[in-house]
Design a protein around this motif. Structure first.
Motif, PDB file in Angstrom:
ATOM      1  N   ILE A   1      16.471 131.824 -47.405  1.00  0.00           N
ATOM      2  CA  ILE A   1      18.253 131.796 -46.926  1.00  0.00           C
ATOM      3  C   ILE A   1      19.090 131.806 -47.399  1.00  0.00           C
ATOM      4  O   ILE A   1      19.835 131.969 -47.890  1.00  0.00           O
ATOM      5  N   ASN A   2      18.830 131.093 -48.477  1.00  0.00           N
ATOM      6  CA  ASN A   2      19.865 130.529 -49.917  1.00  0.00           C
ATOM      7  C   ASN A   2      19.963 132.168 -50.834  1.00  0.00           C
ATOM      8  O   ASN A   2      21.162 132.142 -51.150  1.00  0.00           O
ATOM      9  N   GLN A   3      18.673 132.269 -50.969  1.00  0.00           N
ATOM     10  CA  GLN A   3      18.723 134.083 -51.947  1.00  0.00           C
ATOM     11  C   GLN A   3      19.380 134.378 -50.562  1.00  0.00           C
ATOM     12  O   GLN A   3      20.497 135.723 -52.046  1.00  0.00           O
ATOM     13  N   LEU A   4      19.179 135.146 -50.241  1.00  0.00           N
ATOM     14  CA  LEU A   4      20.094 135.762 -49.140  1.00  0.00           C
ATOM     15  C   LEU A   4      21.760 135.777 -49.311  1.00  0.00           C
ATOM     16  O   LEU A   4      22.094 136.492 -49.379  1.00  0.00           O
ATOM     17  N   THR A   5      21.746 134.475 -48.465  1.00  0.00           N
ATOM     18  CA  THR A   5      23.453 133.932 -48.641  1.00  0.00           C
ATOM     19  C   THR A   5      23.846 134.585 -49.974  1.00  0.00           C
ATOM     20  O   THR A   5      24.685 135.122 -50.245  1.00  0.00           O
ATOM     21  N   ALA A   6      23.804 134.227 -51.297  1.00  0.00           N
ATOM     22  CA  ALA A   6      23.475 134.485 -52.339  1.00  0.00           C
ATOM     23  C   ALA A   6      23.893 136.321 -52.978  1.00  0.00           C
ATOM     24  O   ALA A   6      24.889 136.570 -53.675  1.00  0.00           O
ATOM     25  N   ALA A   7      22.912 136.930 -52.085  1.00  0.00           N
ATOM     26  CA  ALA A   7      23.037 137.917 -52.325  1.00  0.00           C
ATOM     27  C   ALA A   7      23.994 138.602 -51.619  1.00  0.00           C
ATOM     28  O   ALA A   7      24.060 139.828 -51.721  1.00  0.00           O
TER      29      ALA A   7
ATOM     30  N   THR B   1      21.959 125.906 -48.069  1.00  0.00           N
ATOM     31  CA  THR B   1      23.154 125.281 -48.073  1.00  0.00           C
ATOM     32  C   THR B   1      23.962 126.495 -47.607  1.00  0.00           C
ATOM     33  O   THR B   1      24.064 127.443 -47.909  1.00  0.00           O
ATOM     34  N   LYS B   2      24.989 126.328 -46.833  1.00  0.00           N
ATOM     35  CA  LYS B   2      25.848 127.341 -45.718  1.00  0.00           C
ATOM     36  C   LYS B   2      27.121 127.241 -46.944  1.00  0.00           C
ATOM     37  O   LYS B   2      27.148 126.835 -47.635  1.00  0.00           O
ATOM     38  N   LYS B   3      27.383 128.922 -46.688  1.00  0.00           N
ATOM     39  CA  LYS B   3      28.378 129.576 -47.579  1.00  0.00           C
ATOM     40  C   LYS B   3      29.310 129.322 -46.521  1.00  0.00           C
ATOM     41  O   LYS B   3      28.990 130.073 -45.238  1.00  0.00           O
ATOM     42  N   GLU B   4      30.694 129.616 -46.205  1.00  0.00           N
ATOM     43  CA  GLU B   4      31.345 129.614 -45.069  1.00  0.00           C
ATOM     44  C   GLU B   4      31.979 131.238 -45.537  1.00  0.00           C
ATOM     45  O   GLU B   4      31.955 132.339 -45.925  1.00  0.00           O
ATOM     46  N   ASN B   5      32.452 131.944 -44.354  1.00  0.00           N
ATOM     47  CA  ASN B   5      31.607 133.015 -43.680  1.00  0.00           C
ATOM     48  C   ASN B   5      30.389 133.797 -43.299  1.00  0.00           C
ATOM     49  O   ASN B   5      30.612 134.718 -43.164  1.00  0.00           O
TER      50      ASN B   5
ATOM     51  N   ALA C   1      23.289 125.967 -35.350  1.00  0.00           N
ATOM     52  CA  ALA C   1      23.466 127.271 -36.104  1.00  0.00           C
ATOM     53  C   ALA C   1      25.179 127.766 -35.379  1.00  0.00           C
ATOM     54  O   ALA C   1      25.625 127.225 -34.447  1.00  0.00           O
ATOM     55  N   ASP C   2      25.396 128.646 -36.030  1.00  0.00           N
ATOM     56  CA  ASP C   2      26.784 128.928 -35.942  1.00  0.00           C
ATOM     57  C   ASP C   2      26.632 130.129 -34.365  1.00  0.00           C
ATOM     58  O   ASP C   2      28.253 131.334 -33.855  1.00  0.00           O
ATOM     59  N   GLU C   3      25.182 130.738 -33.669  1.00  0.00           N
ATOM     60  CA  GLU C   3      25.747 131.971 -33.456  1.00  0.00           C
ATOM     61  C   GLU C   3      23.899 131.964 -32.510  1.00  0.00           C
ATOM     62  O   GLU C   3      22.934 132.189 -33.214  1.00  0.00           O
TER      63      GLU C   3
END
Length: 308
Positions: free
Chosen positions: A39-45, A75-79, A100-102
């Motif tokens: 999930i952290n790698q996908l966020t960074a992508a 590690t959550k990222k804004e937006n 969870a956001d959604e």
């Protein structure tokens, strides 16, 4: 030679990455650290919507039993939306507590599939959504709906587009902000996808629809192109093509995020996602699972990298 007219295509699409949930829910060797790293790698992508877990009965899907830990450790990222599948009010409350956001609810166009998947009728499944949606709205959390077997059911055969349309209308009226239309066993072809979308679009706008295609018969990208031509701008996909339907024999994984990104970028459609970064995330999780990526684009990029 005459120049072919350029077809209508959206300028931008939204990718909903379902790999950490839909892609991993049947993998026996996956652990919490694998999921968090993915999930952290996908966020960074650059992915901005990542389905990160499911709050379901552990005895039914033990691979998702650590979803609370996953949500607490990423590690959550804004937006960026980190969403979860919630089959009932108890699951929603657990997802809310985990951060969870959604959330997403799920049903099917097939009575037989619904009975085997969530052990109730279609109407009973919809009734279960009402308290979830009401609670979600009280907490300003959006609810997404999954609708499976939009083309074929492994038990009942062909699905009528009118059935898909009717259930879609109901879910939107209940308060789902978006519906993800799933070719669960991957048997669809572009013409059949067009007929389903035509029926659904009579009452539901493209802004409230997403497509969720499996690649069992190798048609997912062709079906996706058809959906794009009809104005769909949200695509569900899974890194490395991970996943599959445990209730549908022979159903291979979701369309690979890498393949979707390559198609969109080559068509001039913006995604905001870095293809090579997603591919690297796929290689990492596949190494952990001791399996090869199902994405042809991923395999091509890996081969290209090895030649450098």
């Amino acid at each position: 030679m005459a120049t072919l007219p350029a077809p209508f295509l959206p300028s931008h699409v939204n990718i909903v990455e379902v790999g950490p949930r839909d892609g991993l829910q049947n993998e026996k060797s996956v652990n919490t650290s694998h999921k968090v790293n993915l999930i952290n790698q996908l966020t960074a992508a650059g992915l901005t919507h990542i389905e990160s877990g499911a709050f379901v009965a552990a005895k039914r899907i033990p691979q998702m039993a650590d979803s609370t830990s996953v949500f607490q450790q990423i590690t959550k990222k804004e937006n960026v939306i980190y969403s979860a599948l919630t089959p009932n009010l108890q699951g929603f409350e657990a997802a809310l507590s985990a951060g969870a956001d959604e959330v997403a609810v799920f049903t099917s166009c097939s009575e037989s599939f619904t009975q085997r998947n969530i052990h109730c009728s279609i109407e009973e499944s919809i009734q279960r959504f009402i308290p979830i949606i009401e609670a979600a709205h009280q907490h300003n959390i959006r609810v997404r709906g999954y609708l499976s077997c939009i083309v074929d059911c492994p038990y009942e055969g062909k699905t009528k587009p009118e059935q898909v349309s009717a259930i879609s209308d109901t879910l939107i009226e209940l308060g789902c902000y978006q519906l993800s239309l799933g070719d669960t066993i991957g048997t669809a072809t572009p013409l059949r996808i067009a007929r389903v979308l035509e029926a659904v679009l009579d009452n539901v706008p493209t802004s409230k629809l997403a497509v969720h295609f499996h690649d069992t018969y190798g048609q997912s990208l062709a079906n996706l192109y058809q959906a794009l031509l009809m104005g769909i701008q949200t695509i569900d996909s899974s890194v490395a093509g991970l996943g599959g339907c445990p209730y549908a024999d022979g159903a291979s994984g979701n369309v690979a995020t890498e393949d979707v990104l390559y198609l969109c970028h080559e068509l001039g459609i913006a995604t905001g996602v870095d293809l090579e970064s997603v591919a690297r995330a796929g290689w990492t999780i596949c190494n952990a699972l001791n399996k090869e990526p199902a994405s042809k684009v991923s395999l091509a990029l890996r081969a290209k990298q090895s030649q450098r």
